[in-house]
Every structure is written in structure tokens, then in C-alpha cells.
Design a protein around this motif. Structure first.
Motif, PDB file in Angstrom:
ATOM      1  N   ASN A 432       0.881  -1.783   0.244  1.00 26.79           N
ATOM      2  CA  ASN A 432       0.457   0.409   0.018  1.00 26.79           C
ATOM      3  C   ASN A 432       0.777   1.192  -0.387  1.00 26.79           C
ATOM      4  O   ASN A 432      -0.147   2.476  -0.528  1.00 26.79           O
ATOM      5  CB  ASN A 432      -0.930  -0.343   1.239  1.00 26.79           C
ATOM      6  CG  ASN A 432      -1.641   0.954   0.864  1.00 26.79           C
ATOM      7  OD1 ASN A 432      -2.645   0.880   0.488  1.00 26.79           O
ATOM      8  ND2 ASN A 432      -1.758   2.288   2.317  1.00 26.79           N
ATOM      9  N   ALA A 433       2.337   1.726   0.561  1.00 29.08           N
ATOM     10  CA  ALA A 433       2.679   2.606   0.774  1.00 29.08           C
ATOM     11  C   ALA A 433       3.548   3.133  -0.085  1.00 29.08           C
ATOM     12  O   ALA A 433       3.923   4.124  -0.747  1.00 29.08           O
ATOM     13  CB  ALA A 433       3.820   2.455   2.180  1.00 29.08           C
ATOM     14  N   LEU A 434       3.988   1.405  -0.981  1.00 31.64           N
ATOM     15  CA  LEU A 434       4.679   2.142  -2.554  1.00 31.64           C
ATOM     16  C   LEU A 434       3.293   2.354  -3.491  1.00 31.64           C
ATOM     17  O   LEU A 434       3.761   3.122  -4.383  1.00 31.64           O
ATOM     18  CB  LEU A 434       4.816   0.423  -2.644  1.00 31.64           C
ATOM     19  CG  LEU A 434       6.187   0.370  -2.305  1.00 31.64           C
ATOM     20  CD1 LEU A 434       6.957  -1.415  -2.747  1.00 31.64           C
ATOM     21  CD2 LEU A 434       7.224   0.901  -2.157  1.00 31.64           C
ATOM     22  N   ASP A 435       2.108   1.531  -3.510  1.00 34.51           N
ATOM     23  CA  ASP A 435       0.887   2.801  -4.662  1.00 34.51           C
ATOM     24  C   ASP A 435       1.116   3.886  -4.292  1.00 34.51           C
ATOM     25  O   ASP A 435       0.613   4.059  -5.348  1.00 34.51           O
ATOM     26  CB  ASP A 435       0.006   1.442  -4.050  1.00 34.51           C
ATOM     27  CG  ASP A 435      -0.308  -0.309  -5.058  1.00 34.51           C
ATOM     28  OD1 ASP A 435       0.378  -0.780  -5.799  1.00 34.51           O
ATOM     29  OD2 ASP A 435      -0.756  -0.837  -3.731  1.00 34.51           O
ATOM     30  N   GLU A 436       0.840   4.412  -2.977  1.00 35.11           N
ATOM     31  CA  GLU A 436       0.592   5.890  -2.730  1.00 35.11           C
ATOM     32  C   GLU A 436       1.755   6.678  -3.015  1.00 35.11           C
ATOM     33  O   GLU A 436       1.898   7.297  -3.641  1.00 35.11           O
ATOM     34  CB  GLU A 436       0.280   5.829  -0.851  1.00 35.11           C
ATOM     35  CG  GLU A 436      -0.828   5.367  -0.413  1.00 35.11           C
ATOM     36  CD  GLU A 436      -0.844   5.340   1.098  1.00 35.11           C
ATOM     37  OE1 GLU A 436       0.261   5.594   1.148  1.00 35.11           O
ATOM     38  OE2 GLU A 436      -1.751   5.518   1.021  1.00 35.11           O
ATOM     39  N   PHE A 437       3.135   5.808  -3.196  1.00 37.34           N
ATOM     40  CA  PHE A 437       4.804   6.746  -3.557  1.00 37.34           C
ATOM     41  C   PHE A 437       4.375   6.783  -5.230  1.00 37.34           C
ATOM     42  O   PHE A 437       4.636   7.779  -5.412  1.00 37.34           O
ATOM     43  CB  PHE A 437       5.865   5.637  -3.445  1.00 37.34           C
ATOM     44  CG  PHE A 437       6.967   6.214  -3.841  1.00 37.34           C
ATOM     45  CD1 PHE A 437       7.463   7.242  -4.489  1.00 37.34           C
ATOM     46  CD2 PHE A 437       7.063   5.014  -4.976  1.00 37.34           C
ATOM     47  CE1 PHE A 437       8.983   7.557  -4.686  1.00 37.34           C
ATOM     48  CE2 PHE A 437       8.318   5.439  -6.034  1.00 37.34           C
ATOM     49  CZ  PHE A 437       9.329   6.383  -5.332  1.00 37.34           C
ATOM     50  N   VAL A 438       3.647   5.655  -5.831  1.00 37.33           N
ATOM     51  CA  VAL A 438       3.707   6.149  -7.122  1.00 37.33           C
ATOM     52  C   VAL A 438       2.845   6.370  -7.980  1.00 37.33           C
ATOM     53  O   VAL A 438       2.621   7.571  -8.573  1.00 37.33           O
ATOM     54  CB  VAL A 438       3.155   4.372  -7.966  1.00 37.33           C
ATOM     55  CG1 VAL A 438       3.503   4.411  -9.298  1.00 37.33           C
ATOM     56  CG2 VAL A 438       4.349   3.265  -8.096  1.00 37.33           C
ATOM     57  N   ALA A 439       1.423   6.498  -7.338  1.00 39.86           N
ATOM     58  CA  ALA A 439       0.488   7.515  -7.186  1.00 39.86           C
ATOM     59  C   ALA A 439       0.798   9.278  -7.201  1.00 39.86           C
ATOM     60  O   ALA A 439      -0.223   9.651  -8.095  1.00 39.86           O
ATOM     61  CB  ALA A 439      -0.859   7.307  -6.230  1.00 39.86           C
ATOM     62  N   ARG A 440       2.026   9.156  -6.211  1.00 40.49           N
ATOM     63  CA  ARG A 440       1.763  10.230  -5.789  1.00 40.49           C
ATOM     64  C   ARG A 440       2.930  11.426  -7.250  1.00 40.49           C
ATOM     65  O   ARG A 440       3.137  12.423  -7.522  1.00 40.49           O
ATOM     66  CB  ARG A 440       2.523  10.713  -4.622  1.00 40.49           C
ATOM     67  CG  ARG A 440       1.201  10.812  -3.495  1.00 40.49           C
ATOM     68  CD  ARG A 440       2.774  11.322  -1.899  1.00 40.49           C
ATOM     69  NE  ARG A 440       3.595  10.776  -1.875  1.00 40.49           N
ATOM     70  CZ  ARG A 440       3.205   9.120  -1.071  1.00 40.49           C
ATOM     71  NH1 ARG A 440       2.066   8.702  -0.727  1.00 40.49           N
ATOM     72  NH2 ARG A 440       4.716   8.510  -0.832  1.00 40.49           N
ATOM     73  N   GLY A 441       3.054  10.212  -7.442  1.00 37.17           N
ATOM     74  CA  GLY A 441       4.465  11.126  -8.667  1.00 37.17           C
ATOM     75  C   GLY A 441       5.951  10.095  -9.137  1.00 37.17           C
ATOM     76  O   GLY A 441       6.664   9.979  -9.747  1.00 37.17           O
ATOM     77  N   LEU A 548       2.478   0.588 -16.387  1.00 41.59           N
ATOM     78  CA  LEU A 548       1.085   1.149 -15.888  1.00 41.59           C
ATOM     79  C   LEU A 548       0.784   2.516 -15.071  1.00 41.59           C
ATOM     80  O   LEU A 548       2.069   2.458 -14.784  1.00 41.59           O
ATOM     81  CB  LEU A 548       0.642  -0.372 -15.188  1.00 41.59           C
ATOM     82  CG  LEU A 548      -1.315   0.656 -14.992  1.00 41.59           C
ATOM     83  CD1 LEU A 548      -1.562   0.104 -16.098  1.00 41.59           C
ATOM     84  CD2 LEU A 548      -1.372   0.263 -14.288  1.00 41.59           C
ATOM     85  N   ARG A 549       0.716   3.144 -15.201  1.00 43.96           N
ATOM     86  CA  ARG A 549       0.791   4.385 -15.388  1.00 43.96           C
ATOM     87  C   ARG A 549      -0.522   4.536 -14.521  1.00 43.96           C
ATOM     88  O   ARG A 549      -1.417   3.702 -14.805  1.00 43.96           O
ATOM     89  CB  ARG A 549       0.528   5.841 -16.570  1.00 43.96           C
ATOM     90  CG  ARG A 549      -0.025   7.583 -15.519  1.00 43.96           C
ATOM     91  CD  ARG A 549       0.132   7.930 -16.852  1.00 43.96           C
ATOM     92  NE  ARG A 549       0.910   8.305 -17.589  1.00 43.96           N
ATOM     93  CZ  ARG A 549       2.518   8.331 -16.207  1.00 43.96           C
ATOM     94  NH1 ARG A 549       2.489   9.306 -15.273  1.00 43.96           N
ATOM     95  NH2 ARG A 549       3.581   9.093 -17.721  1.00 43.96           N
ATOM     96  N   TYR A 550       0.028   4.835 -12.938  1.00 45.30           N
ATOM     97  CA  TYR A 550      -0.975   4.573 -11.632  1.00 45.30           C
ATOM     98  C   TYR A 550      -0.438   5.990 -11.139  1.00 45.30           C
ATOM     99  O   TYR A 550      -0.074   6.548 -10.432  1.00 45.30           O
ATOM    100  CB  TYR A 550      -0.365   3.763 -10.658  1.00 45.30           C
ATOM    101  CG  TYR A 550      -1.346   3.355  -9.923  1.00 45.30           C
ATOM    102  CD1 TYR A 550      -2.462   2.640 -10.147  1.00 45.30           C
ATOM    103  CD2 TYR A 550      -0.961   3.683  -8.219  1.00 45.30           C
ATOM    104  CE1 TYR A 550      -3.354   2.195  -9.409  1.00 45.30           C
ATOM    105  CE2 TYR A 550      -1.647   3.433  -7.634  1.00 45.30           C
ATOM    106  CZ  TYR A 550      -3.199   3.089  -7.724  1.00 45.30           C
ATOM    107  OH  TYR A 550      -3.418   2.591  -6.396  1.00 45.30           O
ATOM    108  N   GLY A 551      -1.951   6.847 -11.275  1.00 36.91           N
ATOM    109  CA  GLY A 551      -1.765   8.050  -9.978  1.00 36.91           C
ATOM    110  C   GLY A 551      -0.814   8.966 -11.524  1.00 36.91           C
ATOM    111  O   GLY A 551      -0.905   8.713 -12.873  1.00 36.91           O
ATOM    112  N   ALA A 552      -0.038   9.346 -10.246  1.00 39.33           N
ATOM    113  CA  ALA A 552       1.327  10.498 -11.007  1.00 39.33           C
ATOM    114  C   ALA A 552       2.156  10.007 -11.725  1.00 39.33           C
ATOM    115  O   ALA A 552       2.779  10.396 -12.145  1.00 39.33           O
ATOM    116  CB  ALA A 552       1.149  11.454 -10.642  1.00 39.33           C
ATOM    117  N   GLY A 553       2.034   8.916 -11.194  1.00 43.56           N
ATOM    118  CA  GLY A 553       3.723   7.445 -11.486  1.00 43.56           C
ATOM    119  C   GLY A 553       3.210   6.653 -12.736  1.00 43.56           C
ATOM    120  O   GLY A 553       2.729   6.502 -12.764  1.00 43.56           O
ATOM    121  N   VAL A 554       4.654   5.675 -12.424  1.00 41.20           N
ATOM    122  CA  VAL A 554       4.299   4.704 -13.362  1.00 41.20           C
ATOM    123  C   VAL A 554       5.012   3.348 -12.869  1.00 41.20           C
ATOM    124  O   VAL A 554       6.256   3.503 -12.195  1.00 41.20           O
ATOM    125  CB  VAL A 554       5.216   4.918 -15.120  1.00 41.20           C
ATOM    126  CG1 VAL A 554       5.447   3.656 -15.815  1.00 41.20           C
ATOM    127  CG2 VAL A 554       4.748   5.786 -15.273  1.00 41.20           C
TER     128      VAL A 554
END
Length: 682
Positions: A432-441, A548-554
Motif C-alpha cells: 500500500n505504501a509503494l502504491d501511494e508512492f507511485v500515485a504521488r508521482g 502501468l501509469r498509476y496516478g501521477a507515476g509509473v
């Protein structure tokens, strides 16, 4: 009144010289020793106080006085040492080793001792090993601290061998302690479970967690106990203390696969500083080869490497010799003093030095899958490490088991790219922490089985994969398979274009999300013998890389163990395949054009970038030998639109800079053991 640890002097850089004394050194000349320590550039003396042998006239009934104190005129070595050091303005850290007691104490306190699964004590050279769960550590250690603090103005304590005695000095494995205290405490910790028999047991990872928790709890107990004293005391332990230490030594008997890893110190220090920058780290560099050869001086260049790698990553250097200076041939410190003096003379730089890389490489932990799986993950990590190091792409090492805490603290967000190299399942919280990291860019790159459970569940919502299709493949199932990022238009003619690299280790098939972008292809297995029929590789339908583009990151995925492949074959083509994937994700602004035997470590202070260049041309099969001078290197800064000044701090002069558009080229001086370049605005 207690001291505010946030403003402790131990938060400032310091340099240590440890004299690990033998009993016969109780009569040593402390003034002569301090002359050596000051010439070395140290401001702190780590010296024996007690434990196995008390170097002062202890009055505690279970604390054994060093018999050679009787031959010292004062009868008190520790008082003489501390008094002389204070007169010179040096700090003193008192060394304790409570891991063993003599037979007399063992007979009086059997509940303090290590007990094997078969009920046997652990005896080495007539000394009985103690247990961290027992009353000696849990209750009586603070009595030794108090006795020393009441008598001597020491500045701190260092606990040697502060761990559970699973093995002895002869590498005999005694296993998990089964003393009464361990049995009771583990049952309470685990909800009633019995102690595991060995590391193959199902609850071994739970016991490891108990052991780490016990060490951390004791560290806190000792810290809390001495905190009320009106003294800025430093407590140095392997983990959980206000100051932690890591030992740099050859340890040739413990090398996984007997393979020398030249980046071991930089890796360990970086992992700590990345996760816990507020906790000072001491790199304790051993001047002898190993515990089996304590009078064999380490190669001077090897000892210097420990210290260079440590200061480059934000650690404090400590040189550790056996015995009184000059009594044993510890000639290895001859080069180490250059590093220690440089650290001392650049106090302000190291007081403000912080990591500045845009890439975070996750170091695997032991995990739940056992030691064999850990070694495979370690090889993957090392393969990626070397690929980044050889291309001079700055990166920090991130400890796997602290990723969630780093994400909570916001320290993951300083990276543009985080790499998970075949670390296996990470758990819901970390995923979950890594997903949020990606979502933030942020950008995430996984290799092998990272963030995939044993049953094939993909843990990351940001992953381009939906699920694994079938079991993980290894050995025969991946032999003679390949990956390519280049278009292959002539497969039906058995002709291949561009770069085609072998796959080694592990791979798996996945079902991909419809929005995933896929590039390249994996080539199916063909016979590998006899040569006449070893052809027929066709496109498998599996991509060489998926994103996969996920939020603002990849989030990007390489399904196979590309790091292990590079480690196994050493083909730069494999390395370059990996770099083609990760370099666009990393957005690196500084790199170098220099031999790949130089390690670039990027930090910064308030003035700008601080680059350590570590010359590792002397790396040999088991150590570092003399290095080769490296000339003609350059630093390259990308996207720079303002004038900069670059200074080589070891060479002692400014460097030439020229602009090529938005790129700045800095010409480096001839590189000896190491160089430190500060880049700041004009």
C-alpha cells in the motif's frame, strides 16, 4: 537533569579509535596510546572497561577483575586512561562485553547462561556464554553501568557481541537458546508457541523477530537507565540504540558463496542512513583479517575502503586495532588515518551531508522463505547494484523491512525511482505504501517475484500484472530462454536483431491488465543440445518489460531475475538491457564518465552537491589491494541553467567546468584512493 538527545554532541560528526585490549594490556602506556590516537585523527577513544575482564577494580561479585591490574602502579587502568584522555580533550567510550562469564560465575548463576536444544551450555576457552533473555543482561548489566559512571567521567558505552549466541568463535553453530528465560519470554511474545528447533522450523522467522525485539528493548532499557544522569552519554549498540554500529571486516568465512562483495560497507551504511538519518552510525573497521587471524594485519587499502565508503554514505569512521598500539603489527591503519583526518578536517561538511540520489534500491531481508531464498534475492540485489554503480547512476540503499516506516515519514518521496529486486512478497502495508508512492508521482521498478505471493497473487494495485499465471519457473524451465527489447521481424527465418540476452534464475508468466504497456518480448525455450538442433526460439507472447501509469507515476515490471543473470554471466549486454528500462524512470541529473571501477556516491549539503568518488580498482578476490591512479574522468550535470563552482577537496583546488547547452562537464583530477567534489552555485 537529563540531556536533550536531539542536541547531543553525538549528533555531530566524530571519529573513533578503538583499542580492543587483551588482558596483558592492563599495564600499557596510556600516553603513548593517546599519541597514536591523536595522530590518527580521532577525537574519541573506545577502550576496554569491563565484562569478560574488568580493567578497573570492580567491587561487583560477579564482575571479574583483570589479574594484570595488580602489575599496574595505580591498580586502575580505566582511571588512568580516562584521566589522560580528558586532559587532551578526547572523549572516551567504555567497551563492555557481557556475552561470557567465567566458570565461577556460571556455577553461581546458571540462569544467566545460554542453553542449547539438548540442554548443554556453550563453553569457549573456559568461558560460558550468557543469554540476552537472562537476568545478567536484563537486570545486572545496569549495575556495571552505574559502577563505572559513579567512578569515571566516561562519555558513553559500547556493548560488544550484543546478540544471541547462536554460534561461537570457531563457527560451531549452537542454534537457538533454550534457556528457561528464552522459553518463557518467547511463549509470551508468540502467544504460547514453543521455541523453534532451528532455522528450518516454521517459527524461525518469528523467533528472529523476538530476538530483534529483545535487543531493541534492552537498548532502550540501558538508554533510559543512564538518561537521568547530567551527562551527554553515547550508547553504542548494533541496533536499537541512540548510536548504532556496523563492523567492517573481511569475515572471509562468512562470505555467501565465498564471494567478496566490495560494496558491503557502503551498502550497510546507506541502508541505515536512508531509513534512520537521525540515528548516528559508527563504522567499526577491523584492522586485522578476521577473528581467526587477529594478529594478521588487514591490507591497508582494504581498511581504508571501509572508512571511505562509510564517510561517503554518512557514517562516522572508527578504526579498530587489537591490543595496545605498537604491541602487535597492526600496520593496516597506515592509510586509514588519511580518511579519518579528512573526516575530522571537514567536520562542517559531514555535519550537513545528506543523501541526494534519485534512485532507491531496496535491499532484501531474510523474510519468511528461508536462507536459500534470501541468498537468491541478495544476488538479484547485487546484480542491480553493480549495474547502477558501473553506469555511475547515483542511488541509495533502502532496507526492505523499513520501507513502510520510510513511506510514513515521507522519506520515500525524495526518490524518483524505487527498485524492488526480486524480494518476494512484501505484505499489505508495504504494498500500500509503494502504491501511494507511485500515485504521488514516483516510479517503481520490480524484478522477478517482487510483491507477488507464493500463490501468485500480485500485491501491488499499481502493478501492470493482474496475477501470475501458473507456478514460478526456474532451472530447466528457464534455461535457453531469452529477452529482447528490440523488434524481431525475422523470427521465422531463425534470425535475430539487436540485443538478445539470456534469462537465468527465475521467471513467470502473468496475465496483464488491459491498460498495461508492453515492450519487447521473451523468446521461448528451444533445445540446448545437441548443437545441430538447438534452434527454434520464437516470441512467447510475454513482454520483456511491462508498465502501468498509476496516478501521477509509473509502475514497471521485469518478470525475470535480470540482476542474478548479470551476476552469473557478467555480460554488459544484460546490464545495458536493464539500464535501458530504468534510466528513463530515474531522471538522474548527475552522472560520471570514468572507469566502472569507481563508485560515485551523491550527497548534498546547504551549499549544493557533495560527490564522493571511491577508487575500487584494487578490488581482488578476497580484499582490496593497491589501487591504480585514474585519470581523465568527468562529472556530467544535466539540465543545469546556472553557473557552478566545483572544488576537489582532497586534491585541494577548483576544477574546470564547461557548458554544452544545458549540460555542464566537470573535469576531474587524477583520482587516488578517493576524491570529494563539492559543487555549488557561483
Amino acid at each position: 537533569m537529563s540531556v536533550d538527545t536531539a542536541h547531543s554532541r553525538w549528533q555531530e560528526p566524530f571519529t573513533v579509535f578503538q583499542t580492543n585490549l587483551q588482558e596483558v594490556d592492563a599495564t600499557m602506556d596510556v600516553e603513548a596510546a593517546l599519541d597514536v590516537i591523536e595522530r590518527h585523527g580521532a577525537d574519541t577513544w573506545l577502550v576496554n572497561a569491563g565484562g569478560i575482564s574488568a580493567f578497573y577494580p570492580t567491587d561487583l561479585p560477579y564482575h571479574t577483575r583483570n589479574p594484570f591490574l595488580a602489575d599496574r602502579p595505580s591498580g586502575d587502568f580505566l582511571d588512568d586512561a580516562v584521566t589522560a584522555a580528558k586532559r587532551r580533550g578526547l572523549r572516551v567510550i567504555a567497551r563492555l562485553d557481557l556475552s561470557k562469564v567465567p566458570a565461577r560465575v556460571a556455577a553461581e548463576h546458571p540462569d544467566w547462561l545460554f542453553v542449547s536444544r539438548t540442554g548443554a551450555s556453550q563453553i569457549y576457552n573456559g568461558l560460558y556464554s550468557t543469554c540476552l533473555s537472562g537476568a545478567f543482561y536484563q537486570e545486572h548489566a545496569v549495575e556495571i553501568l552505574d559502577e563505572i559512571l559513579d567512578r569515571y567521567p566516561v562519555d558513553g558505552f559500547f556493548f560488544n557481541w550484543f546478540n544471541f549466541n547462536e554460534r561461537d568463535y570457531s563457527e560451531v553453530v549452537h542454534g537457538i537458546c533454550h534457556c528457561r528465560a528464552c522459553t518463557a519470554r518467547f511463549a509470551q511474545f508468540s502467544g504460547g508457541r514453543p521455541l523453534p528447533e532451528d532455522q528450518r522450523s516454521a517459527d524461525f522467522s518469528l523467533w528472529r523477530h523476538y530476538a530483534n525485539s529483545t535487543i531493541a528493548a534492552l537498548a532502550k532499557k540501558y538508554s533510559d537507565h543512564v538518561a537521568p544522569r547530567d551527562r551527554d552519554l553515547g550508547l553504542v549498540l548494533r541496533k536499537g540504540a541512540p548510536i548504532v554500529y556496523h563492523e567492517g571486516n573481511n569475515a572471509f568465512l562468512h562470505m555467501p558463496g565465498k564471494d567478496f562483495w566490495p560494496h558491503a560497507t557502503a551498502e550497510a551504511v546507506s541502508a541505515h542512513v536512508s531509513a534512520r538519518p537521525e540515528v548516528p552510525l559508527v563504522l567499526n573497521a577491523a584492522a586485522h583479517i578476521d577473528s581467526k587471524y587477529r594478529m594478521g594485519a588487514e591490507q591497508p587499502e582494504h581498511l581504508a575502503q571501509y572508512l571511505i565508503q562509510a564517510i561517503a554514505r554518512g557514517g562516522n569512521p572508527s578504526t579498530y586495532i587489537l591490543g595496545a598500539p605498537g604491541r602487535l603489527p597492526m600496520t593496516s591503519s597506515s592509510l586509514a588515518q588519511h580518511v579519518t583526518r579528512f573526516h575530522r578536517d571537514n567536520h562542517d561538511l559531514y555535519a550537513r551531508l545528506r543523501p541526494a540520489a534519485t534512485i532507491g534500491l531496496v535491499r532484501p531481508g531474510l523474510g519468511r522463505s528461508g536462507y536459500a531464498a534470501y541468498l537468491q534475492s541478495l544476488e538479484e540485489f547485487r546484480g542491480v547494484y553493480v549495474a547502477l554503480q558501473q553506469r555511475h547512476l547515483p542511488f541509495d540503499v533502502l532496507p526492505h523491512d523499513e520501507l513502510t516506516d520510510m513511506a510514513t515519514a515521507g522519506s520515500l518521496d525524495r526518490y524518483r525511482l524505487v527498485i524492488l529486486p526480486a524480494v518476494g512478497a512484501v505484505g499489505w502495508a508495504t504494498a500500500n505504501a509503494l502504491d501511494e508512492f507511485v500515485a504521488r508521482g514516483g516510479h517503481l521498478l520490480t524484478t522477478g517475484d517482487s510483491a507477488v505471493t507464493e500463490d501468485g497473487t500480485v500485491e501491488l494495485a499499481s502493478s501492470p500484472a493482474l496475477r501470475r499465471s501458473g507456478p514460478e519457473l526456474s532451472d530447466n524451465d528457464v534455461w535457453s530462454t531469452y529477452a529482447t527489447l528490440d523488434n524481431q521481424h525475422h523470427l521465422d527465418e531463425f534470425r535475430y536483431d539487436g540485443s538478445v540476452v539470456p534469462i537465468f534464475g527465475n521467471n513467470a508468466h502473468y496475465v496483464w491488465k488491459p491498460s498495461a504497456e508492453r515492450a519487447g518480448t521473451l523468446l521461448t525455450q528451444a533445445p540446448w543440445g545437441p548443437p545441430e538442433v538447438s534452434y527454434g526460439h520464437i516470441a512467447s507472447g510475454d513482454p520483456a518489460v511491462a508498465s502501468l501509469r498509476y496516478g501521477a507515476g509509473v509502475s514497471t515490471m521485469i518478470t525475470w531475475t535480470i540482476g542474478r543473470t548479470y551476476r552469473e554471466f557478467g555480460k554488459t549486454e544484460v546490464r545495458d538491457h536493464l539500464l535501458r528500462v530504468l534510466e528513463p524512470l530515474a531522471e538522474v541529473t548527475l552522472s560520471a564518465e570514468i572507469t566502472d571501477r569507481v563508485e560515485l556516491i551523491l550527497g548534498r549539503d546547504e551549499q549544493g552537491y557533495v560527490i564522493h568518488l571511491v577508487n575500487q580498482t584494487g578490488a581482488q578476490r578476497r580484499s582490496f589491494g593497491p589501487h591504480v591512479l585514474v585519470a581523465g574522468g568527468r562529472l556530467v550535470l544535466h539540465g543545469i541553467d546556472e553557473s557552478r563552482r566545483a572544488t576537489a577537496l582532497v586534491a585541494g583546488h577548483d576544477l574546470d567546468i564547461r557548458n554544452e547547452g544545458t549540460t555542464q562537464i566537470i573535469e576531474l583530477p587524477v583520482l587516488g584512493m578517493f576524491e570529494v567534489v563539492r559543487i555549488s552555485p557561483c
